[in-house]
Design a protein around this motif. Structure first.
Motif, PDB file in Angstrom:
ATOM      1  N   TYR A  81     -25.892  18.542  39.028  1.00  0.00           N
ATOM      2  CA  TYR A  81     -25.074  17.608  38.266  1.00  0.00           C
ATOM      3  C   TYR A  81     -25.185  16.161  38.721  1.00  0.00           C
ATOM      4  O   TYR A  81     -24.748  15.255  37.999  1.00  0.00           O
ATOM      5  N   SER A  82     -25.789  15.917  39.874  1.00  0.00           N
ATOM      6  CA  SER A  82     -25.874  14.530  40.307  1.00  0.00           C
ATOM      7  C   SER A  82     -26.995  14.345  41.322  1.00  0.00           C
ATOM      8  O   SER A  82     -27.156  15.161  42.230  1.00  0.00           O
ATOM      9  N   ILE A  83     -27.755  13.288  41.123  1.00  0.00           N
ATOM     10  CA  ILE A  83     -28.720  12.824  42.120  1.00  0.00           C
ATOM     11  C   ILE A  83     -28.496  11.328  42.259  1.00  0.00           C
ATOM     12  O   ILE A  83     -28.638  10.582  41.295  1.00  0.00           O
ATOM     13  N   THR A  84     -28.108  10.917  43.453  1.00  0.00           N
ATOM     14  CA  THR A  84     -27.856   9.497  43.693  1.00  0.00           C
ATOM     15  C   THR A  84     -28.715   9.030  44.849  1.00  0.00           C
ATOM     16  O   THR A  84     -29.141   9.813  45.688  1.00  0.00           O
ATOM     17  N   PHE A  85     -28.944   7.733  44.868  1.00  0.00           N
ATOM     18  CA  PHE A  85     -29.744   7.121  45.919  1.00  0.00           C
ATOM     19  C   PHE A  85     -28.865   6.163  46.709  1.00  0.00           C
ATOM     20  O   PHE A  85     -28.126   5.370  46.140  1.00  0.00           O
ATOM     21  N   ASP A  86     -28.947   6.269  48.029  1.00  0.00           N
ATOM     22  CA  ASP A  86     -28.174   5.414  48.925  1.00  0.00           C
ATOM     23  C   ASP A  86     -29.125   4.666  49.843  1.00  0.00           C
ATOM     24  O   ASP A  86     -30.133   5.209  50.283  1.00  0.00           O
ATOM     25  N   GLN A  87     -28.777   3.418  50.128  1.00  0.00           N
ATOM     26  CA  GLN A  87     -29.571   2.634  51.068  1.00  0.00           C
ATOM     27  C   GLN A  87     -29.165   3.036  52.481  1.00  0.00           C
ATOM     28  O   GLN A  87     -28.003   2.944  52.862  1.00  0.00           O
ATOM     29  N   LEU A  88     -30.133   3.521  53.254  1.00  0.00           N
ATOM     30  CA  LEU A  88     -29.864   3.904  54.636  1.00  0.00           C
ATOM     31  C   LEU A  88     -30.232   2.800  55.617  1.00  0.00           C
ATOM     32  O   LEU A  88     -29.553   2.602  56.618  1.00  0.00           O
ATOM     33  N   THR A  99     -35.531  -0.293  53.146  1.00  0.00           N
ATOM     34  CA  THR A  99     -36.708   0.256  53.824  1.00  0.00           C
ATOM     35  C   THR A  99     -36.612   1.780  53.932  1.00  0.00           C
ATOM     36  O   THR A  99     -37.627   2.452  53.995  1.00  0.00           O
ATOM     37  N   GLU A 100     -35.395   2.307  53.965  1.00  0.00           N
ATOM     38  CA  GLU A 100     -35.195   3.762  53.973  1.00  0.00           C
ATOM     39  C   GLU A 100     -34.069   4.106  53.011  1.00  0.00           C
ATOM     40  O   GLU A 100     -33.007   3.488  53.032  1.00  0.00           O
ATOM     41  N   LEU A 101     -34.321   5.096  52.167  1.00  0.00           N
ATOM     42  CA  LEU A 101     -33.351   5.503  51.158  1.00  0.00           C
ATOM     43  C   LEU A 101     -32.971   6.963  51.374  1.00  0.00           C
ATOM     44  O   LEU A 101     -33.745   7.756  51.899  1.00  0.00           O
ATOM     45  N   GLY A 102     -31.783   7.292  50.923  1.00  0.00           N
ATOM     46  CA  GLY A 102     -31.314   8.672  50.948  1.00  0.00           C
ATOM     47  C   GLY A 102     -31.135   9.171  49.529  1.00  0.00           C
ATOM     48  O   GLY A 102     -30.558   8.487  48.681  1.00  0.00           O
ATOM     49  N   LEU A 103     -31.647  10.357  49.244  1.00  0.00           N
ATOM     50  CA  LEU A 103     -31.498  10.985  47.942  1.00  0.00           C
ATOM     51  C   LEU A 103     -30.452  12.083  48.096  1.00  0.00           C
ATOM     52  O   LEU A 103     -30.669  13.060  48.807  1.00  0.00           O
ATOM     53  N   GLY A 123     -18.762  27.572  43.847  1.00  0.00           N
ATOM     54  CA  GLY A 123     -18.790  26.571  44.902  1.00  0.00           C
ATOM     55  C   GLY A 123     -19.728  25.434  44.558  1.00  0.00           C
ATOM     56  O   GLY A 123     -20.297  25.381  43.460  1.00  0.00           O
ATOM     57  N   SER A 124     -19.889  24.536  45.495  1.00  0.00           N
ATOM     58  CA  SER A 124     -20.797  23.416  45.311  1.00  0.00           C
ATOM     59  C   SER A 124     -21.505  23.147  46.632  1.00  0.00           C
ATOM     60  O   SER A 124     -21.024  23.522  47.695  1.00  0.00           O
ATOM     61  N   ALA A 125     -22.637  22.526  46.528  1.00  0.00           N
ATOM     62  CA  ALA A 125     -23.418  22.165  47.710  1.00  0.00           C
ATOM     63  C   ALA A 125     -23.987  20.771  47.501  1.00  0.00           C
ATOM     64  O   ALA A 125     -24.336  20.397  46.374  1.00  0.00           O
ATOM     65  N   GLU A 126     -24.068  20.024  48.585  1.00  0.00           N
ATOM     66  CA  GLU A 126     -24.587  18.660  48.516  1.00  0.00           C
ATOM     67  C   GLU A 126     -25.388  18.390  49.781  1.00  0.00           C
ATOM     68  O   GLU A 126     -24.904  18.627  50.880  1.00  0.00           O
ATOM     69  N   GLU A 127     -26.607  17.928  49.604  1.00  0.00           N
ATOM     70  CA  GLU A 127     -27.478  17.633  50.736  1.00  0.00           C
ATOM     71  C   GLU A 127     -28.218  16.321  50.485  1.00  0.00           C
ATOM     72  O   GLU A 127     -28.316  15.854  49.350  1.00  0.00           O
ATOM     73  N   VAL A 128     -28.769  15.749  51.557  1.00  0.00           N
ATOM     74  CA  VAL A 128     -29.456  14.464  51.486  1.00  0.00           C
ATOM     75  C   VAL A 128     -30.881  14.619  51.993  1.00  0.00           C
ATOM     76  O   VAL A 128     -31.108  15.203  53.049  1.00  0.00           O
ATOM     77  N   GLY A 129     -31.825  14.105  51.225  1.00  0.00           N
ATOM     78  CA  GLY A 129     -33.208  13.977  51.667  1.00  0.00           C
ATOM     79  C   GLY A 129     -33.515  12.498  51.844  1.00  0.00           C
ATOM     80  O   GLY A 129     -33.057  11.662  51.067  1.00  0.00           O
ATOM     81  N   LEU A 151     -32.715  22.304  51.267  1.00  0.00           N
ATOM     82  CA  LEU A 151     -31.480  22.285  52.045  1.00  0.00           C
ATOM     83  C   LEU A 151     -30.304  22.851  51.255  1.00  0.00           C
ATOM     84  O   LEU A 151     -29.481  23.605  51.792  1.00  0.00           O
ATOM     85  N   VAL A 152     -30.216  22.491  49.968  1.00  0.00           N
ATOM     86  CA  VAL A 152     -29.160  23.022  49.109  1.00  0.00           C
ATOM     87  C   VAL A 152     -29.313  24.532  48.961  1.00  0.00           C
ATOM     88  O   VAL A 152     -28.341  25.283  49.031  1.00  0.00           O
ATOM     89  N   ALA A 153     -30.537  24.987  48.759  1.00  0.00           N
ATOM     90  CA  ALA A 153     -30.786  26.437  48.606  1.00  0.00           C
ATOM     91  C   ALA A 153     -30.404  27.190  49.878  1.00  0.00           C
ATOM     92  O   ALA A 153     -29.828  28.281  49.808  1.00  0.00           O
TER      93      ALA A 153
END
Length: 163
Positions: A81-88, A99-103, A123-129, A151-153
């Motif tokens: 339901y969601s894929i977001t990008f964060d600046q790391l 220079t490095e992003l988190g998905l 349930g729900s699961a959330e992980e970052v690559g 990681l989610v699996a």
């Protein structure tokens, strides 16, 4: 009074066995069908990556046998339901340049009894690559998505097998 107590002690284990077998428990399932997850994100192939990774993880664990037909005891359904990008990390010279992003991959799932269609667990699961913004950014995003899907699996499979 003593006689009633003895009769009660005799029938208590039988009653516990009968009461414990009422209703379907996740621990009693032997076969599982992993349905194709729905993709409600804008990232193509995200659902197929999660579905394939979950099937691989359940097969690797060995607690359940995978089934593709109607003979499965339980069914795992879900949605990305969601894929977001964060600046790391950002550049030292320009803080707006990443220079490095988190998905961040977010998935909702449920375990359904295949015979009664009753939801046994939800349930729900959330992980970052993570990936770096250097070179081929598309390839780096794809690899980060694949890693987050694994990681989610793993998280979902651990919940199913260990409770």
């Amino acid at each position: 009074m003593n006689r009633i107590r003895n009769v009660f002690k005799l029938f208590l284990p039988v009653f516990c066995l009968l009461a414990g077998s009422c209703g379907y428990k996740l621990e009693l399932a032997q076969t599982v069908k992993v349905c194709l997850f729905a993709n409600n994100s804008l990232e193509p192939r995200a659902a197929t990556l999660v579905t394939g990774a979950l099937a691989d993880e359940l097969q690797r664990d060995g607690t359940y046998r995978l089934s593709s037909g109607a003979d499965a005891d339980i069914r795992v359904e879900g949605e990305v339901y969601s894929i977001t990008f964060d600046q790391l990390r950002s550049s030292r010279e320009d803080t707006y340049k990443s220079t490095e992003l988190g998905l961040r991959l977010s998935v909702k799932y449920r375990v359904v009894d295949a015979r009664t269609q009753e939801i046994l667990y939800a349930g729900s699961a959330e992980e970052v690559g993570q990936f770096f913004d250097q070179g081929n950014i598309q390839s780096a995003r794809t690899n980060a998505l694949s890693y987050a899907a694994r990681l989610v699996a793993t998280s979902i499979a651990e919940t199913l097998t260990n409770g």
